[in-house]
Design a protein around this motif. Structure first.
Motif, PDB file in Angstrom:
ATOM      1  N   TYR A  64       0.946  -1.353   0.128  1.00 37.29           N
ATOM      2  CA  TYR A  64       0.249  -0.093  -0.018  1.00 37.29           C
ATOM      3  C   TYR A  64       0.974   1.223  -0.031  1.00 37.29           C
ATOM      4  O   TYR A  64       0.363   2.352  -0.339  1.00 37.29           O
ATOM      5  N   SER A  65       2.089   1.112   0.475  1.00 37.30           N
ATOM      6  CA  SER A  65       2.912   2.329   0.291  1.00 37.30           C
ATOM      7  C   SER A  65       4.685   1.768   0.241  1.00 37.30           C
ATOM      8  O   SER A  65       4.596   0.529   0.366  1.00 37.30           O
ATOM      9  N   ARG A  67       6.629   2.284   2.378  1.00 38.20           N
ATOM     10  CA  ARG A  67       7.221   2.467   3.854  1.00 38.20           C
ATOM     11  C   ARG A  67       8.108   1.154   4.108  1.00 38.20           C
ATOM     12  O   ARG A  67       8.996   1.360   4.558  1.00 38.20           O
ATOM     13  N   ARG A  69       7.067  -2.248   5.547  1.00 31.72           N
ATOM     14  CA  ARG A  69       7.208  -2.457   7.078  1.00 31.72           C
ATOM     15  C   ARG A  69       7.302  -4.112   7.072  1.00 31.72           C
ATOM     16  O   ARG A  69       7.194  -4.558   8.183  1.00 31.72           O
ATOM     17  N   ARG A 103      -9.118   4.449  -5.048  1.00 28.81           N
ATOM     18  CA  ARG A 103      -8.641   5.221  -3.895  1.00 28.81           C
ATOM     19  C   ARG A 103      -7.131   4.845  -3.287  1.00 28.81           C
ATOM     20  O   ARG A 103      -6.239   6.016  -3.103  1.00 28.81           O
ATOM     21  N   LEU A 104      -6.861   3.724  -3.116  1.00 29.47           N
ATOM     22  CA  LEU A 104      -5.588   3.375  -2.285  1.00 29.47           C
ATOM     23  C   LEU A 104      -4.428   3.475  -3.118  1.00 29.47           C
ATOM     24  O   LEU A 104      -3.347   3.857  -3.125  1.00 29.47           O
ATOM     25  N   ARG A 107      -2.917   6.900  -4.408  1.00 26.29           N
ATOM     26  CA  ARG A 107      -2.108   7.458  -3.141  1.00 26.29           C
ATOM     27  C   ARG A 107      -0.880   6.807  -3.479  1.00 26.29           C
ATOM     28  O   ARG A 107       0.320   7.386  -3.235  1.00 26.29           O
ATOM     29  N   LEU A 438      -7.020  -6.026   6.939  1.00 26.31           N
ATOM     30  CA  LEU A 438      -6.940  -6.316   5.556  1.00 26.31           C
ATOM     31  C   LEU A 438      -8.095  -5.917   4.726  1.00 26.31           C
ATOM     32  O   LEU A 438      -9.222  -5.797   5.499  1.00 26.31           O
ATOM     33  N   GLU A 439      -8.009  -5.709   3.614  1.00 26.47           N
ATOM     34  CA  GLU A 439      -8.787  -5.263   2.634  1.00 26.47           C
ATOM     35  C   GLU A 439      -9.759  -6.526   2.302  1.00 26.47           C
ATOM     36  O   GLU A 439      -9.274  -7.575   2.047  1.00 26.47           O
TER      37      GLU A 439
END
Lengths: 625, 61
Positions: A64-65, A67, A69, A103-104, A107, A438-439
């Motif tokens: 989702y990004s 980042r 993790r 949407r996600l 981004r 979770l989606e």
């Protein structure tokens, strides 16, 4: 036109159909490997564009990004940033979005733009979006994002034609599209600003239908219902198990018969004087590999169900339903299906733990998967139970033999949950448990081609292992059971003179406290190849001739030679003991190190020994002899 | 206090990544069997499953 292959990286959020798109683009050219040092799958493939560019595609883990993790997400980040050792920076980033749900992904697109690589946004599943009445102004979207945008229907033939064409266009102008890398890890306010910007762009370029899709909601009203949901889950599992055990049966018997026919044929074709080669091929190679390949039909059926349910969108729902129930033992909701598969065989169970994103949750699941009662234990359990447990009825209607069998299954499950809770306490005490977030994707009709490719890749991975690691272990076990050969005129079966017998005799003092004699110790060594092999090995050491019908005879002999305490101790041993070289090999591969294989082996061995010791002594103390 | 094992910053970051931002329309669609946990929440156009311990951090007006 360059001769070197272009490197394209597929990036996208989970559930955007990234894998289907990858399958459509690369078809049968896929290669699945691991990134060095980590357990993350590296999936690559290739295709050729209409203008003749040859393109290598790398399917990066969904995120989702940037980042990073989890180890998966770190790989995605490091590769697109060109920081990953041994991986060149991609020439083109292909960002995959679910057209029904921008949407996600938008981004993520805004974040990806900051790395300055040439990029193309592909709106996948555009057919579903259109059917739902979602209209997307591609030109406006492209303008707002300052990026080329195309659409695709990954699951349809020809659905990526436009994407291929656009790849050529983008690559022709790749120089201009390149910019300096401005990416830094986004702060919370950056994320919120990016999401607001994404929402603004969606409002400008996308018209959502006035009436939202209600089919998913209607299905979920039943499937996620607190009571009906669990009943449906139980029904699905019931069908899955029926399929694994009954549909696979004819194919397994066919495979098993073919391997023994092949072994016999090799035996007959070779001259008697080549006895050693004869035995090596028949008992070492053919029956060894055969005993593993026999599980291929079960593995294919398990993965058929897993991939179908995943594609349909049900797996996330199963995790939702089971999260709280599994959470008590420190397990993640997603561990449910891998553990369930382990009832057929721990190998596909361990392979399917890849659905668990968090590495610690995944490792815990791998560690306890071999404690689930796999189908290879059934022949051993059946043999001992039918020889020692009378078929009487308890309280008038419960079959005692069935009750013991149930007890063995229950002991396996209980111990797995206990080990998980202990692992959580001791190993991961300092780590926060992964949250469950979770989606739940909209339901989709599963696409057979994508599923077929998935099953094919799993089967290939399994056969590759059977051909390499497992084969070498089988050869080692055969060697131990065959050398040194019996002296001329020796009495008793040849295995009694082998290294296996020597090891058995050497181990006997260690195993005596748990009630095992040297014959059992000897049988446990070939039983390392696969649990059920121990049955045949017991037959060999007690010199029982015969093929399939021998099991009953073995039972009769054992009933005379062993005490009930010994039999119970051996049953308990089989609940816990790491008696399966293939499982250990798979753990090594899936965790990427020998460490966790050794940990599994040692903890299971210790559990087995202690449990058998208690059982044997308790049984004797109670006067069961 | 949210009851989540994550630090407040990490939790906020994850929730934002899943689309929980100011102004998003949220609605609880489904609840789990045991103690009505976890929950499935509609966030604008997406459905997210999460535990109540994490969902507590979301302020709904």
């Amino acid at each position: 036109m360059t001769t070197a292959s272009l490197r394209l990286a597929l990036v996208g959020a989970p559930n955007t159909g990234k894998t289907s798109l990858f399958n459509r683009l690369t078809g049968s050219t896929q290669k699945v490997a691991n990134y060095p040092g980590v357990t993350v799958e590296r999936k690559s493939g290739s295709f050729t564009t209409p203008e003749g560019r040859s393109v290598t595609v790398l399917d990066l883990p969904g995120t989702y990004s940037l980042r990073g993790r989890s180890p998966d997400e770190e790989i995605t980040r490091d590769i697109v940033l060109g920081r990953f050792d041994g991986e060149a920076v991609p020439d083109l980033v292909l960002c995959v979005a679910d057209a029904t749900n921008l949407r996600l992904t938008l981004r993520l697109v805004l974040e990806l733009k900051r790395i300055g690589r040439p990029m193309l946004l592909v709106l996948n599943m555009i057919d579903i979006a259109k059917r739902r009445g979602v209209t997307i102004d591609l030109e406006r979207l492209s303008q707002e994002l300052a990026l080329p945008v195309t659409t695709a229907v990954a699951v349809r033939k020809g659905g990526v034609d436009d994407l291929l064409k656009r790849t050529d266009e983008v690559m022709a102008r790749a120089q201009e599209a390149q910019a300096a890398n401005q990416w830094t890890a986004p702060s919370i306010s950056d994320l919120k600003a990016a999401q607001r910007e994404a929402d603004r762009i969606i409002a400008a370029a996308v018209t959502l239908p006035t009436k939202p899709d209600t089919l998913t909601n209607r299905i979920d009203a039943v499937v996620l219902h607190p009571v009906w949901g669990l009943i449906i889950l139980a029904l699905i599992l019931f069908v899955m198990f029926q399929a694994v055990f009954s549909w696979a049966q004819p194919a397994m018997e066919l495979l098993s018969d073919s391997f023994s026919t092949l072994g016999q044929w090799v035996h007959d074709v070779l001259p008697e004087s080549w006895g050693l080669l004869q035995s090596f091929l028949q008992n070492g190679v053919i029956s060894g590999v055969g005993s593993v390949i026999v599980f291929l039909p079960q593995i294919i059926i398990i993965f058929l169900f897993i991939l179908l349910l995943e594609d349909f969108g049900y797996m996330a729902r199963a995790a939702f339903l089971m999260d709280r129930i599994m959470g008590g033992a420190g397990l993640h909701g997603r561990a449910f299906i891998p553990l369930l598969s382990s009832f057929a065989c721990a190998i596909p169970g361990i392979m399917s733990t890849r659905v668990i994103d968090n590495p610690r949750d995944r490792l815990t699941t791998i560690l306890i998967a071999p404690l689930m009662t796999c189908s290879a234990r059934i022949p051993v359990y059946t043999l001992i139970i039918s020889a020692f447990v009378p078929a009487t009825r308890v309280w008038g209607w419960i079959n005692l033999q069935g009750l013991v069998m149930f007890g063995l299954y229950a002991a396996g499950i209980t111990s797995a949950l206990t080990v998980s809770a202990i692992a959580k306490f001791f190993l991961w005490r300092d780590h926060a448990p992964a949250p469950f977030m979770l989606e739940l994707p909209d339901y989709k009709v599963p696409r057979l081609r994508s599923i077929a490719i998935g099953i094919f890749n799993r089967a290939k991975a399994f056969l590759y292992r059977a051909g390499t690691t497992i084969l070498s272990m089988m050869v080692l076990i055969w060697f131990l059971a065959s050398f040194p050969t019996a002296p001329v005129g020796a009495e008793g079966p040849a295995i009694n003179y082998s290294f296996a017998a020597m090891i058995g005799h050497a181990l006997e003092p260690l195993l005596r406290p748990i009630g095992f004699n040297w014959q059992i110790a000897v049988a446990l060594i070939p039983g390392m190849a696969a649990r059920e092999v121990a049955v045949a090995a017991l037959g060999t050491v007690y010199s029982i001739e015969g093929g399939k019908e021998a099991a009953e005879q073995i039972g009769q002999v054992l009933a005379q030679k062993w005490t009930l305490a010994t039999a119970l101790s051996l049953l308990v041993w089989y609940i816990f003991a790491p008696q399966c070289a293939s499982t250990l090999a798979v753990i090594r591969r899936e965790t990427g190190s020998a460490k966790w294989m050794v940990v599994t082996f040692v903890y299971m061995l210790a559990l087995a020994y202690v449990a058998s010791l208690l059982t044997f002594n308790l049984a004797r103390a109670l006067g069961i002899n | 206090m949210t009851g989540s094992s994550l630090s407040p910053q990490e939790l906020e970051q994850r929730l934002v990544e899943m689309g929980f931002v100011e102004g998003a329309r949220v609605e609880i669609l489904h609840e789990g069997t045991i103690r009505r946990d976890p929950i499935a929440v509609r966030v604008d156009t997406i459905t997210i499953a999460l535990r109540r311990s994490e969902a507590m951090a979301v302020i709904v007006e």
